[in-house]
Scaffold this active site. Structure first.
Site, PDB file in Angstrom:
ATOM      1  CB  CYS A 172       2.381  16.589  23.259  1.00 49.45           C
ATOM      2  SG  CYS A 172       3.208  16.064  24.783  1.00 49.45           S
TER       3      CYS A 172
ATOM      4  CD  GLU B 288       3.667  11.144  18.207  1.00 45.67           C
ATOM      5  OE1 GLU B 288       2.758  10.281  18.106  1.00 45.67           O
ATOM      6  OE2 GLU B 288       3.466  12.290  18.637  1.00 45.67           O
TER       7      GLU B 288
END
Length: 225
Positions: A2, A105
């Protein structure tokens, strides 16, 4: 992994989710990036109420000689936090929740990388599992920081990346935040991939690629020509 995330939900919704009595006014964030300050929910000492504070993203171990080590510690693998020297003290007594309503992402498409915003289908906020730490510089100035725990990606996210942030279910908030809860097995059992059914991946503008760009267009669904 992340490396960027969002928190643009209304303050009252955040207060309700985390059972907070008081929440400072938090401006919407559409592109939270490492080394920036971000909201963290924690219980600092046993018996104290939950509180929301702003900490630096990128954990700096208490024994570090220099704060720059935090730049490389924005994520921690959940499989090793109980034993790794940089995290084991925080894992025992200094766990936190990171409020969020989505994370990014990237997927390689040809020579480019297409960003995706990963969020709940109902658009409600949720919580990453995190650890926090206190560090003092040579002048004894205090700096508090945090890291986000990661685990294996679920089926939804696996086409984008093999890791994802740990998402803690609301029913487990109390256990995760309790400084007196120190059973490693019970805590590690929470650090699993989130069920994919309530989540979605949405392609968004490459404007999010710049950490300096923090605006609502970061989460706008990409419209194909």
């Amino acid at each position: 992994m992340c490396g960027r995330y969002t928190l643009s939900s209304p303050t009252d919704e955040i207060a309700s989710l985390f059972d907070l009595v008081a929440v400072p006014d938090i401006p919407p964030r559409y592109n939270v990036a490492p080394t920036q300050e971000a909201a963290v929910v924690r219980v600092v000492a046993p018996g104290e109420p939950r509180r929301l504070d702003l900490l630096r993203w990128g954990l700096i171990p208490y024994w570090a000689e220099d704060a720059s080590i935090g730049n490389r510690m924005i994520n921690a693998r959940s499989e090793s936090v109980a034993d790794k020297p940089a995290y084991r003290r925080s894992f025992r007594r200094q766990r936190c929740l990171i409020p969020t309503d989505g994370f990014y992402e990237w997927q390689k498409v040809g020579k480019l990388k297409q960003p995706y915003h990963i969020r709940r289908k109902d658009r409600h906020p949720f919580a990453f599992a995190g650890l926090w730490e206190r560090w003092r510089d040579p002048d004894k100035k205090l700096l508090e920081s945090f890291t986000i725990l990661t685990t294996d990606a679920n089926e939804l996210i696996r086409p984008l990346h093999n890791r994802m942030p740990v998402i803690i279910d609301r029913k487990d908030f109390e256990l995760w935040l309790d400084p007196e809860a120190q059973d490693p097995a019970a805590l590690l059992a929470l650090l699993v991939p989130a069920p994919p059914e309530e989540m979605e991946t949405v392609p968004v503008s490459r404007a999010v690629n710049s950490p300096a760009h923090d605006a609502a267009d970061c989460i706008a669904p990409l419209v194909e020509p």
